[in-house]
Design an enzyme around this catalytic site. Structure first.
Site, mmCIF file in Angstrom:
data_model
loop_
_atom_site.group_PDB
_atom_site.id
_atom_site.type_symbol
_atom_site.label_atom_id
_atom_site.label_comp_id
_atom_site.label_asym_id
_atom_site.label_seq_id
_atom_site.Cartn_x
_atom_site.Cartn_y
_atom_site.Cartn_z
ATOM 1 N N LYS A 149 2.650 4.678 1.152
ATOM 2 C CA LYS A 149 3.081 5.339 2.388
ATOM 3 C C LYS A 149 2.688 6.813 2.252
ATOM 4 C CE LYS A 149 7.026 5.954 5.461
ATOM 5 N NZ LYS A 149 6.667 7.324 5.849
ATOM 6 N N GLU A 201 0.855 -1.178 0.000
ATOM 7 C CA GLU A 201 0.000 0.000 0.000
ATOM 8 C C GLU A 201 0.892 1.229 0.000
ATOM 9 O OE1 GLU A 201 -2.076 0.742 3.849
ATOM 10 O OE2 GLU A 201 -1.126 -1.129 4.473
ATOM 11 N N ARG A 212 1.934 8.774 16.781
ATOM 12 C CA ARG A 212 2.588 7.465 16.904
ATOM 13 C C ARG A 212 3.409 7.340 18.176
ATOM 14 N NH1 ARG A 212 7.546 7.010 12.698
ATOM 15 N NH2 ARG A 212 8.574 6.034 14.469
ATOM 16 N N ARG A 234 1.328 9.736 11.248
ATOM 17 C CA ARG A 234 0.742 8.490 11.740
ATOM 18 C C ARG A 234 -0.045 8.777 13.007
ATOM 19 N NH1 ARG A 234 3.245 3.226 12.055
ATOM 20 N NH2 ARG A 234 1.664 1.713 12.695
ATOM 21 N N GLU A 248 -3.251 7.228 8.813
ATOM 22 C CA GLU A 248 -2.511 8.449 8.508
ATOM 23 C C GLU A 248 -3.465 9.637 8.567
ATOM 24 O OE1 GLU A 248 1.521 9.647 7.298
ATOM 25 O OE2 GLU A 248 0.609 7.785 8.009
ATOM 26 N N LYS A 287 9.234 -0.397 4.845
ATOM 27 C CA LYS A 287 8.895 0.843 4.145
ATOM 28 C C LYS A 287 9.933 1.072 3.052
ATOM 29 C CE LYS A 287 11.247 3.583 7.700
ATOM 30 N NZ LYS A 287 11.106 4.660 8.723
#
Length: 540
Positions: free
Chosen positions: A228, A226, A248, A233, A273, A398
């Site tokens: 980024k 998916e 986060r 976050r 996000e 990532k």
């Protein structure tokens, strides 16, 4: 204060993460209550002193010594707390040093009228400049010792031999000086309850992928992909009637985003996000910045910058904890949850089908038109991965898009803080443009203070000192002409329009990629180059 001052001093001079961890762990183990609890609160950023402001420090020192002499000293040292701690002219009479708990409790209870007197009395009572420095850093909440809140909590976990995730999940149910936490860690009592509605769950993080190594050993069929997204976050919690929005790191930002809280109809915990979304399309990070770090938001701001969550994961549904389930099952539950919410402020981060690593490489390099053009890169998640706190090796990766690069000329420099306070380490750089009279001049486009080694820092610092042409308080203007100056290759993640910058553009996450000692400043990039890049970004 002595032990706390020694801890801060050693942390500021210790580059190793593991060594810092050991220092904090040993301090917590050896220091009694409540001092260690107040120290932990300071290290995690959980101490607040409503009445204590840096202006009282300035007033105190200016009442004790010639103000101009102090400001010359401050300009040389580069840090207010360090300059005051070194310059402070003690008055005789104080014969008892304050301890850490006395200072913290005094500052928490003091009125604005009392703060300056307290500071002066404590500074007089502390004989060592390191202790005075620790006192002032504690008061201003700017420790700058290279320690994150997460690492401080991990040190507490190591002290008690528990999983750091247990500390993270308990944290929002605890209050300084954490005597119940330490009693549990030392086996003197039961574990404090984390069953408080609206609590934060420790997040799962991804590792950066090394495509040259990891793709050879990983099977693409095992992973979901998916985008980024370029936001921040967050964790959105609706539990027991309590609604919270966390970053986060567990910071509560609920007050700034009432529109998000209002969209949380069903009880559950979403991982996703935070973005500004208009008409179903993601806006730039610059728009999101208009909403961040505000104490209050009005109707006009809410309408101009509507926030939304692009959901990645579902950690809890109702009273059921979904974290032990595989990602594939959590994803199915997430899709159904978001569909039932049916909120324009909550949507799904769509999966990106791929069969081979070559397919994914092409997708990352050339995303389709639309929202994906704003993405920072791609995320890879094993279909069978549970949701575990921290950064486990293997389940999530990532893969950020390659940064943009530009050659810019150093224009201004300023001393850093902490161990860099003696070096010019904060740099403003610019690119060429034509002024109204048609003359080729430099215009600032960004600032950076990392991306170079300690040895390179010394070399740049010497260049600044040798080529200073003008002074503006603590700032030094350096020689920057077509045939004389220093060029930086600057890496950045994106561009945005900015009315606050003379150039009209601002860089996203600029850092020094390399130092171009070999390149004449006249060959650095033009502002027109950045403007064309920005136009392409806006056209996507």
């Amino acid at each position: 204060m002595r032990a706390f001052a020694e801890l801060l001093d050693r942390l500021s001079l210790t580059p190793s993460r593991n060594a810092k961890l050991t220092l904090v762990r040993d301090y917590l183990r050896e220091t009694p209550d409540p001092h260690r609890g107040w120290a932990l609160a300071a290290l995690t950023g959980d101490l607040t002193f409503d009445a204590a402001k840096p202006t009282f420090i300035r007033k105190a020192i200016e009442a004790r010594m010639d103000p101009q002499l102090f400001w010359w000293s401050y300009d040389y040292v580069g840090d207010l707390a360090e300059a005051v701690s070194l310059c402070w002219p003690r008055r005789p009479g104080a014969n008892r040093e304050p301890d850490l708990a006395e200072v913290v409790e005094g500052l928490r209870d003091a009125s604005r009228a009392e703060v300056q007197g307290l500071i002066e009395g404590w500074l007089d009572a502390l004989p060592d400049p390191r202790e005075r420095w620790a006192l002032l850093k504690l008061m201003t909440r700017e420790l700058r010792v290279g320690l994150t809140a997460r690492l401080a909590k991990r040190a507490a976990a190591e002290m008690g031999g528990v999983d750091p995730a247990e500390i993270e999940e308990l944290w929002h149910a605890l209050h300084p000086p954490y005597e119940d936490l330490f009693a549990w860690l030392e086996g003197r009592s039961e574990k404090p309850s984390s069953e408080n509605p609206g609590r934060f769950r420790p997040v799962m993080l991804a590792q950066a992928i090394d495509e040259a190594v990891d793709f050879a050993r990983l099977d693409p069929a095992d992973y979901a992909a998916e985008w980024k997204w370029d936001g921040i976050r967050v964790q959105a919690v609706h539990e027991g009637g309590v609604r919270r929005l966390y970053t986060r790191t567990g910071d509560d930002i609920s007050r700034t985003f009432p529109d998000i809280l209002g969209a949380l109809e069903r009880e559950g915990v979403l991982d996703g996000e935070l973005l500004v979304v208009r008409d179903g399309r993601v806006a730039s990070f610059a728009d999101l910045q208009q909403r961040l770090n505000r104490k209050a938001v009005d109707a006009k701001l809410l309408a101009a910058y509507p926030a939304g969550i692009r959901a990645y994961d579902l950690l809890q549904e109702g009273e059921e904890d979904l974290r032990p389930l595989p990602f594939a099952e959590r994803r199915q539950r997430l899709e159904a949850f978001v569909a039932r919410e049916a909120s324009p402020r909550i949507d799904l981060s769509p999966m990106q089908p791929f069969d081979t690593w070559a397919d994914l490489t092409q997708l990352r390099a050339s995303p389709p038109a639309g929202d994906a053009q704003i993405a920072e890169g791609v995320m890879l998640k094993r279909w069978d991965s549970i949701y575990e706190a921290g950064r486990p090796k293997g389940p999530w990766f990532k893969w950020k898009r390659d940064p943009f690069l530009v050659d810019a000329v150093l224009m201004y420099a300023q001393r850093g803080h902490g161990k860099r306070s003696s070096f010019y380490s904060d740099y403003t750089f610019g690119v060429w443009c034509d002024d109204p009279l048609g003359k080729r001049v430099l215009t600032p486009v960004g600032k950076a203070y990392f991306g170079f080694t300690d040895e390179e820092l010394k070399q740049i610092d010497k260049f600044v000192r040798d080529h200073t042409v003008e002074r503006f308080g603590p700032v030094r203007a350096v020689r920057a002409e077509p045939h004389a100056g220093l060029v930086f290759e600057v890496a950045f993640e994106g561009l945005q329009r900015s009315s606050r910058h003379k150039s009209g553009v601002a860089m996203r996450f600029p850092r020094i990629s390399r130092i171009r000692w070999d390149k004449p400043p006249g060959e650095a990039d033009e502002l027109a180059t950045l403007e064309r890049l920005l136009e392409r970004m806006e056209a996507r």
